[in-house]
Enzyme design. Sequence first.
Site, short mmCIF file in Angstrom:
data_model
loop_
_atom_site.label_atom_id
_atom_site.label_comp_id
_atom_site.label_asym_id
_atom_site.label_seq_id
_atom_site.Cartn_x
_atom_site.Cartn_y
_atom_site.Cartn_z
N ASP A 1 0.92 -1.00 0.03
CA ASP A 1 0.09 0.03 -0.07
C ASP A 1 0.98 1.07 0.18
O ASP A 1 1.89 1.40 0.73
CB ASP A 1 -0.89 -0.01 1.13
CG ASP A 1 -2.20 1.00 1.14
OD1 ASP A 1 -3.18 0.81 0.50
OD2 ASP A 1 -1.74 2.17 1.67
N ASN B 1 -2.33 13.17 -4.23
CA ASN B 1 -3.47 13.13 -5.07
C ASN B 1 -3.86 14.71 -4.73
O ASN B 1 -3.98 15.38 -5.48
CB ASN B 1 -4.67 12.09 -5.04
CG ASN B 1 -4.42 10.88 -5.99
OD1 ASN B 1 -3.79 11.15 -6.97
ND2 ASN B 1 -5.16 10.01 -5.58
N HIS C 1 -4.73 14.08 -9.67
CA HIS C 1 -4.90 12.70 -9.71
C HIS C 1 -3.74 12.51 -11.02
O HIS C 1 -3.42 11.23 -10.80
CB HIS C 1 -6.39 12.51 -9.97
CG HIS C 1 -6.98 12.49 -8.76
ND1 HIS C 1 -7.11 11.72 -8.00
CD2 HIS C 1 -7.96 13.82 -8.46
CE1 HIS C 1 -7.92 11.84 -7.09
NE2 HIS C 1 -8.52 12.94 -7.26
N ASP D 1 -1.80 9.12 -10.68
CA ASP D 1 -1.87 8.09 -11.54
C ASP D 1 -0.34 7.66 -12.00
O ASP D 1 -0.13 6.40 -12.11
CB ASP D 1 -2.54 8.26 -12.75
CG ASP D 1 -4.07 8.37 -12.58
OD1 ASP D 1 -4.37 8.04 -11.29
OD2 ASP D 1 -4.88 8.75 -13.30
N GLU E 1 -4.83 2.38 -4.14
CA GLU E 1 -3.30 2.52 -4.32
C GLU E 1 -2.76 1.15 -3.36
O GLU E 1 -1.67 1.21 -2.91
CB GLU E 1 -3.07 3.61 -3.24
CG GLU E 1 -3.25 3.82 -1.65
CD GLU E 1 -4.84 4.24 -1.59
OE1 GLU E 1 -4.83 4.88 -0.31
OE2 GLU E 1 -5.58 4.17 -2.32
#
Length: 226
Positions: free
Chosen positions: A100, A108, A113, A117, A143
Amino acid sequence: DMEKQGHWQGEFWNKRKNGEDYAQRLSISAITDETGKVQQYAALIGDITKRKQDEERIRYQANYDSLTELPNRTLFLDRLNFDLARMKRGQGKLGLMFIDLDGFKLVNDTYGHPTGDRVIKSLSRLLQQRLRKVDIVGRVGGEEFAVILIDTDVENAERILNELREHFAAVVHHSGETEFQCAFSCGVANFEDYETAQDLNEAADRALYAAKNAGRNQVVLARTDK
């Protein structure tokens, strides 16, 4: 059966003159006279390439993550159940890792975003490049990644993960003129310590949670006392 039912249909792949593959559907029907004797056959051939492509796209979307092209949670759990059953028959070892990204919401919120990504894709590439072809990597959450390490005990898994963690922590990410770094936490469980895939998943998840609580950017092995 053509003789009994008077009808047959099937699908197959063919090639166009330019070498391109295309799908065809062939239907053959028997035409009979008043006594039921077959006089001739009628064949109907249709191009079903688009339908096949649509079916493949739907299958892909149901099983793979669109951003990383890794197996999604559904396909990953199917593979885990399959491999776990194989290992239970005494055909090797298996380790389950949950990974994680630490503080991903902040990435973010701070950089947007699209940058988030790119970080996800960066970790995806690292896992695919540094792990073996036989190991299975999936993106099972926003994530969160999961890895099935085939024929690897937890001690070796811990070493592999720490190498991955240190490598990823050193990667410099960019957002416009800004540079930043990320890290991940990881929980690991050994299939031999648990009876079912659900037990194994819960153990790896608890280990991941412990890694997060212990300060992040580290690897925690699942406790075998449950």
